[in-house]
Design a protein around this motif. Structure first.
Motif, short mmCIF file in Angstrom:
data_model
loop_
_atom_site.label_atom_id
_atom_site.label_comp_id
_atom_site.label_asym_id
_atom_site.label_seq_id
_atom_site.Cartn_x
_atom_site.Cartn_y
_atom_site.Cartn_z
N GLY A 77 -58.25 62.89 -41.69
CA GLY A 77 -57.15 62.99 -42.63
C GLY A 77 -55.80 62.97 -41.94
N ARG A 78 -55.66 63.70 -40.84
CA ARG A 78 -54.40 63.70 -40.10
C ARG A 78 -54.08 62.31 -39.56
NH1 ARG A 78 -55.42 69.29 -36.73
NH2 ARG A 78 -54.50 70.74 -38.24
N TYR A 79 -55.08 61.63 -39.06
CA TYR A 79 -54.85 60.28 -38.53
C TYR A 79 -54.34 59.34 -39.62
CZ TYR A 79 -55.90 55.63 -36.73
OH TYR A 79 -55.81 54.31 -36.34
N LEU A 80 -54.94 59.42 -40.80
CA LEU A 80 -54.55 58.52 -41.90
C LEU A 80 -53.11 58.77 -42.34
CD1 LEU A 80 -57.79 58.65 -44.09
CD2 LEU A 80 -57.04 56.77 -42.63
N THR A 81 -52.70 60.04 -42.33
CA THR A 81 -51.36 60.36 -42.83
C THR A 81 -50.26 60.18 -41.80
OG1 THR A 81 -51.63 62.70 -42.28
CG2 THR A 81 -52.29 62.01 -44.48
N ARG A 82 -50.61 59.89 -40.54
CA ARG A 82 -49.60 59.76 -39.49
C ARG A 82 -49.49 58.34 -38.95
NH1 ARG A 82 -47.96 64.55 -36.99
NH2 ARG A 82 -46.60 63.17 -35.79
N GLN A 83 -49.88 57.36 -39.75
CA GLN A 83 -49.75 55.97 -39.33
C GLN A 83 -48.30 55.51 -39.44
OE1 GLN A 83 -52.45 53.97 -38.07
NE2 GLN A 83 -52.98 56.14 -37.91
N PRO A 84 -47.93 54.46 -38.68
CA PRO A 84 -46.59 53.89 -38.81
C PRO A 84 -46.38 53.36 -40.23
CG PRO A 84 -47.67 53.05 -36.85
CD PRO A 84 -48.71 53.80 -37.63
N PRO A 85 -45.13 53.25 -40.71
CA PRO A 85 -44.86 52.83 -42.09
C PRO A 85 -45.56 51.55 -42.49
CG PRO A 85 -42.85 53.62 -41.07
CD PRO A 85 -43.89 53.60 -39.98
N GLY A 86 -45.66 50.57 -41.58
CA GLY A 86 -46.27 49.30 -41.92
C GLY A 86 -47.76 49.40 -42.21
N ARG A 87 -48.41 50.40 -41.62
CA ARG A 87 -49.86 50.55 -41.80
C ARG A 87 -50.23 51.76 -42.64
NH1 ARG A 87 -50.16 49.73 -36.00
NH2 ARG A 87 -50.90 51.88 -35.78
N ARG A 88 -49.27 52.62 -42.92
CA ARG A 88 -49.57 53.90 -43.56
C ARG A 88 -50.15 53.72 -44.96
NH1 ARG A 88 -44.72 57.79 -43.08
NH2 ARG A 88 -45.33 57.70 -40.90
N TYR A 89 -49.55 52.80 -45.74
CA TYR A 89 -50.05 52.59 -47.10
C TYR A 89 -51.50 52.12 -47.06
CZ TYR A 89 -50.52 50.97 -51.88
OH TYR A 89 -50.97 50.79 -53.16
N LEU A 90 -51.78 51.11 -46.24
CA LEU A 90 -53.15 50.59 -46.17
C LEU A 90 -54.12 51.66 -45.68
CD1 LEU A 90 -52.65 46.99 -44.72
CD2 LEU A 90 -53.44 47.61 -47.02
N ALA A 91 -53.68 52.46 -44.71
CA ALA A 91 -54.56 53.50 -44.16
C ALA A 91 -54.90 54.53 -45.23
CB ALA A 91 -53.89 54.16 -42.97
N LEU A 217 -33.04 54.24 -40.25
CA LEU A 217 -34.47 53.91 -40.15
C LEU A 217 -35.18 54.94 -39.27
CD1 LEU A 217 -34.69 50.02 -39.75
CD2 LEU A 217 -35.58 51.41 -41.61
N PRO A 218 -36.30 55.50 -39.75
CA PRO A 218 -37.01 56.52 -38.97
C PRO A 218 -37.82 55.91 -37.83
CG PRO A 218 -38.20 56.08 -41.00
CD PRO A 218 -36.93 55.27 -41.07
N THR A 219 -38.15 56.75 -36.85
CA THR A 219 -38.99 56.33 -35.73
C THR A 219 -40.41 56.86 -35.95
OG1 THR A 219 -37.10 56.45 -34.23
CG2 THR A 219 -39.32 56.44 -33.23
N PRO A 220 -41.42 55.97 -35.96
CA PRO A 220 -42.80 56.42 -36.23
C PRO A 220 -43.35 57.26 -35.09
CG PRO A 220 -42.79 54.10 -35.59
CD PRO A 220 -41.35 54.51 -35.77
N ASN A 221 -44.29 58.14 -35.42
CA ASN A 221 -44.93 59.00 -34.43
C ASN A 221 -46.42 59.08 -34.72
OD1 ASN A 221 -45.32 60.85 -32.35
ND2 ASN A 221 -44.83 62.60 -33.66
N PRO A 222 -47.17 57.98 -34.50
CA PRO A 222 -48.59 57.95 -34.88
C PRO A 222 -49.46 58.77 -33.95
CG PRO A 222 -47.99 55.95 -33.72
CD PRO A 222 -46.70 56.72 -33.90
N LEU A 223 -50.65 59.14 -34.45
CA LEU A 223 -51.64 59.83 -33.65
C LEU A 223 -52.62 58.82 -33.06
CD1 LEU A 223 -52.52 62.84 -36.00
CD2 LEU A 223 -51.02 62.88 -34.00
N ALA A 224 -53.28 59.22 -31.96
CA ALA A 224 -54.32 58.37 -31.37
C ALA A 224 -55.54 58.35 -32.29
CB ALA A 224 -54.71 58.91 -30.00
#
Length: 443
Positions: A77-91, A217-224
């Protein structure tokens, strides 16, 4: 007998909704006793369906109890919610959909708070770096992510064997081919996903252009990517599928009853695996099992009762209705089948917006049309229309289960989640449903 006993003795768990539906069920039963000579088989059939619905809701909800204490599910769940904006919706759309297949409404209870926790953490980071517009960006992120979760989760009912629609529509609508209906639902789900993603991209492009012009514009901070956690969760899904398949092949059971029998076993093993490395793993497992039996199941019983009593009331209402006279009064004989399919898909979400439970409406319409074979309707296409209406209700009604659960765990108003954030998407989705119904009706 157990369901009736709970309806009489379980008043401490009931809210206004349960009391209203129980009162409606009593009124319909009294009316049947007063007007029908075949009241005993009629009530017996309705109670049979209601008991099945309650058992379905309680048994499959056990998987949620295994998930809420699982570190792997939390990591996913944490991984899905911390994706970059371009991938977050799809995730979130895809992840919410796949998690929903196993966790059902527990998926919303898990991911909803995680989304809020994530966007607030990003707001705090932005505030620490003195980034302007952080509050507006937080609101935008929350809306887009909650919408993705709502849309992805809601359409599991289009095809998933763990969804109540796939279990119940074939029971109340005579002649439905369950496999064909699920295949139709799986196909349209892909189109819904594409439509939702495109709508989000169009909206997001306008937002990004405005923020870029303001230098915000925000800076993404995705998880591994948590490989081990995804693998463990995949093993739970695989175990559920393999054990259900074994029951189906050995007994000839239908898919849904097999899942109902498998869910408690998978949950028990899942809970044990989570506690096995503790000093007293067996004791911890037993204590967790006792907590599930004495707290979790009773706390989820209102939802099970709501579903079962709404189904009972729908069957009783249909049995008390003179289908032939109603059809003649409306003029159904002169209405093309396609128009009926389109109307059915619209009636379910519209009724839900008036606070009428979708289970009641679907049950009533399914039972009613089963008594009207002269209309020449394809039962599977009609069942598909009912399922689509139920899905539209989950997305576009503040009284749907999706909106009620998310509102409870996030504090966001149901009208905001449905009308404001998903109103346009609901209209787009109905247009897609209309196209598919036209195609299937032509076939």
């Amino acid at each position: 007998m157990a369901l009736i006993a709970f309806a009489i003795l379980g008043r401490e768990y009931f809210r206004l909704r349960e009391f209203f539906l129980l009162s409606l069920a009593v009124v319909l039963t009294v009316a049947a006793i007063a007007t029908r000579s075949d009241v005993v088989p009629m009530v017996g059939k309705a109670l049979d369906r209601a008991s099945f619905l309650a058992a379905f809701m309680i048994l499959l909800a056990l998987l949620r109890d295994g998930a809420v204490t699982s570190p792997s599910v939390l990591a996913v769940g944490r991984y899905l919610t911390r994706q970059p904006p371009g991938r977050r919706y799809l995730a979130l759309q895809t992840g919410g959909h796949l998690l929903g297949v196993i966790l059902n409404f527990g998926c919303l209870s898990l991911l909803g708070p995680l989304i809020q926790r994530g966007v607030r953490a990003e707001q705090d980071d932005a505030a620490m770096t003195q980034q302007t517009g952080s509050s507006e960006i937080t609101a935008i992120r929350e809306r887009r992510q909650m919408s993705a979760l709502t849309r992805g989760f809601s359409w599991i009912i289009a095809w998933s064997p763990t969804a109540i629609t796939q279990a119940f529509v074939p029971l109340v609508l005579t002649g439905v081919q369950a496999g064909r209906m699920a295949a139709m639902g799986a196909g349209i789900t892909l189109i819904f996903f594409l439509a939702g993603w495109l709508e989000d991209r169009v909206r997001g492009a306008r937002i990004r252009a405005r923020l870029a012009a303001l230098g915000q514009l925000p800076t993404p901070n995705p998880l591994a990517f948590p490989k081990a956690d995804f693998f463990r969760f995949a093993m739970v899904c695989l175990a559920l599928g393999l054990m259900s398949s074994a029951i189906i092949l050995s007994t000839g059971s239908a898919t849904v009853p097999a899942l109902m029998l498998t869910a408690p076993v998978v949950t028990a093993v899942w809970v044990w695996l989570q506690h096995r490395k503790q000093k007293d793993g067996w004791r911890a497992t037993i204590l967790r099992g006792r907590e599930i039996v004495t707290q979790s199941i009773p706390n989820s019983s209102p939802e099970a009762l709501t579903l079962s009593v709404a189904g009972y009331s729908g069957i009783m209402a249909a049995g008390l209705t003179d289908a032939q006279a109603l059809a003649a009064w409306i003029g159904l004989d002169g209405i093309p089948p396609l128009a009926i399919y389109l109307a059915v898909a619209a009636i379910v979400p519209l009724a839900s917006n008036l606070a009428i439970p979708s289970m009641l409406v679907v049950t009533f319409l399914g039972s009613l049309f089963s008594a009207l074979p002269q209309l020449g309707l394809d039962p599977t296409v009609l069942g598909f229309a009912l399922v689509m209406g139920w899905g539209l209700n989950l997305i576009g009604s503040p009284f749907s289960a999706t909106s009620l659960v998310l509102a409870r765990v996030t504090g966001i108003a149901g009208t905001t989640l449905s009308w404001h954030w998903n109103g346009v998407y609901s209209l787009i989705s109905y247009g897609i449903v209309a196209v598919f119904l036209t195609f299937f009706a032509a076939l």
